[in-house]
Structures are given as structure tokens and as C-alpha cells.
Design an enzyme around this catalytic site. Structure first.
Site, mmCIF file in Angstrom:
data_model
loop_
_atom_site.group_PDB
_atom_site.id
_atom_site.type_symbol
_atom_site.label_atom_id
_atom_site.label_comp_id
_atom_site.label_asym_id
_atom_site.label_seq_id
_atom_site.Cartn_x
_atom_site.Cartn_y
_atom_site.Cartn_z
ATOM 1 N N GLY A 215 0.793 -1.228 0.000
ATOM 2 C CA GLY A 215 0.000 0.000 0.000
ATOM 3 C C GLY A 215 0.824 1.275 0.000
ATOM 4 O O GLY A 215 0.357 2.321 0.457
ATOM 5 N N GLU B 224 7.484 5.431 -6.548
ATOM 6 C CA GLU B 224 8.464 4.499 -7.131
ATOM 7 C C GLU B 224 9.855 5.134 -7.213
ATOM 8 O O GLU B 224 10.553 5.042 -8.230
ATOM 9 C CB GLU B 224 8.020 4.054 -8.534
ATOM 10 C CG GLU B 224 6.642 3.432 -8.595
ATOM 11 C CD GLU B 224 6.593 1.951 -8.240
ATOM 12 O OE1 GLU B 224 7.531 1.467 -7.554
ATOM 13 O OE2 GLU B 224 5.624 1.289 -8.625
#
Ligand SMILES: [Zn+2]
Length: 200
Positions: free
Chosen positions: A17, A86
Site C-alpha cells: 500500500g 516508485e
């Protein structure tokens, strides 16, 4: 806007998450009136090019970038909160960038994988530094975990998964598999310490 300049780092395994948590935090700043920008390296083309999408489908407008140089160009001088999803797919200089940005009085919220499928610190794409360098300079660190899906009889394990096993055709991937393979649930399996098959 008053800011308490700092770097928030959200690390964890896949399926823990991280993107959802990043979106939640950036949203919260935006609702409070901060000027925000959200960036993500463009190598992940699984989803819409205009939204960052977590595995559970939450969306937030995002600017996809090829790398650090493009992000530096696109950050507006008025931005107060910078989100990076990311972050492990950026270049090593993202560490210096985040540090300088926070030193300049801004807020950075970054999320990413701390470790690769071999349980080693994830190395940035120019291979000069790894995610431990970002961990070192962070002011707040949140470590998220997934749930171990190892099958025990008819049930799954259900422990907190601190690692993710790369799987190829139902078998644990060999150590010489490429580090970066953007995939989904099929290629990676969350594992607790007991069920993760360690590499040498
Ligand atoms: Zn387990």
C-alpha cells in the site's frame, strides 16, 4: 504557507500500500492548501499516463518523468510539497535532490521499494547508490508490509510479509534474474521471514 521542511519516506514491500499511502499524504497537504506536485518515473506503463494508480485503484494526477533531470525542470518554484512515487527507479542523485529540496524549506514525500527480490537494498538505475542512502537522510520513515500468501494446506499463512518472492512459472526465480521486471500479483508473492526463500 508555513512549512516544517522534511523528507517523509514510505518504504515497504510490493502490495503493502505504498502508493496508496503516498496519495493519502499528498491529498492531505493539498486539502490544507499546500501547493503540491506528484511525480513518477515513466517506466511503469501498466496504467494511465495521467494518474498514479496504486494496486487497489486509488488515483491521483501525476506527472510522469523520464528521470531526475526532467523532474528538476518541471518542479514549479511555488511548489511546497513534492511527492515521488516508485523513487527506487530514479537515478542516485535523487538522494541529493531530496536532501537539498528539504533544506530549501520544502516537504518531500517519497515512496518506494527498500529492497529487491533478492532482499538486497534496491539499487538506483545508474547503480551508484541504493535505497539505504535515501533511508539515511529521511526525517520520517514508514515501513509498510504486505500479507504473506504462502499456502499452508487450504489456508494462507497470513503473517506480515516483509519480503516479496519473485516467482517464475510457479517456482522461485533464480538469483540471476533481472532486478527490474514490472509485474503484478502473478510474478511476485509477499512472504514472511518464515516462508521467504533466501538467496546466498
Ligand atoms: Zn508466511
Amino acid at each position: 504557507m508555513n512549512t516544517n521542511p522534511h523528507l517523509e519516506l514510505i518504504i515497504g514491500t510490493m502490495f503493502s500500500g505504498k502508493s496508496t499511502e503516498l496519495i493519502r499524504r499528498v491529498n492531505r497537504y493539498e486539502i490544507a492548501g499546500y501547493e503540491i506536485q506528484l511525480f513518477k518515473p515513466a517506466m511503469d506503463k501498466r496504467y494511465s499516463q495521467e494518474h498514479v494508480t496504486s494496486h487497489d485503484g486509488l488515483q491521483k494526477e501525476v506527472e510522469f518523468i523520464q528521470g531526475l533531470a526532467e523532474m528538476e525542470k518541471r518542479v514549479r518554484p511555488t511548489t511546497e510539497v513534492l511527492g515521488i512515487d516508485e523513487v527506487q527507479f530514479m537515478e542516485s542523485d535523487v538522494v541529493n535532490f531530496c536532501d537539498t529540496y528539504a533544506q530549501d524549506g520544502k516537504i518531500v514525500v517519497a515512496s518506494g521499494l527498500l529492497k529487491d527480490f533478492q532482499d538486497k537494498y534496491f539499487i538506483f538505475k545508474d547503480k551508484l547508490k541504493d535505497m539505504s542512502a535515501l533511508l539515511r537522510i529521511a526525517d520520517h520513515v514508514t515501513y509498510l508490509k504486505a500479507i504473506c500468501t504462502y499456502q499452508e494446506g487450504l489456508a494462507i499463512c497470513g503473517n506480515e510479509a516483509t519480503r516479496v518472492q519473485r516467482v517464475i512459472d510457479g517456482k522461485v526465480a533464480p538469483a540471476d534474474s533481472p532486478t527490474v521486471k514490472v509485474g503484478g500479483k502473478k510474478d511476485y508473492a509477499p512472504r514472511c521471514r518464515k516462508h521467504f526463500q533466501f538467496y546466498d
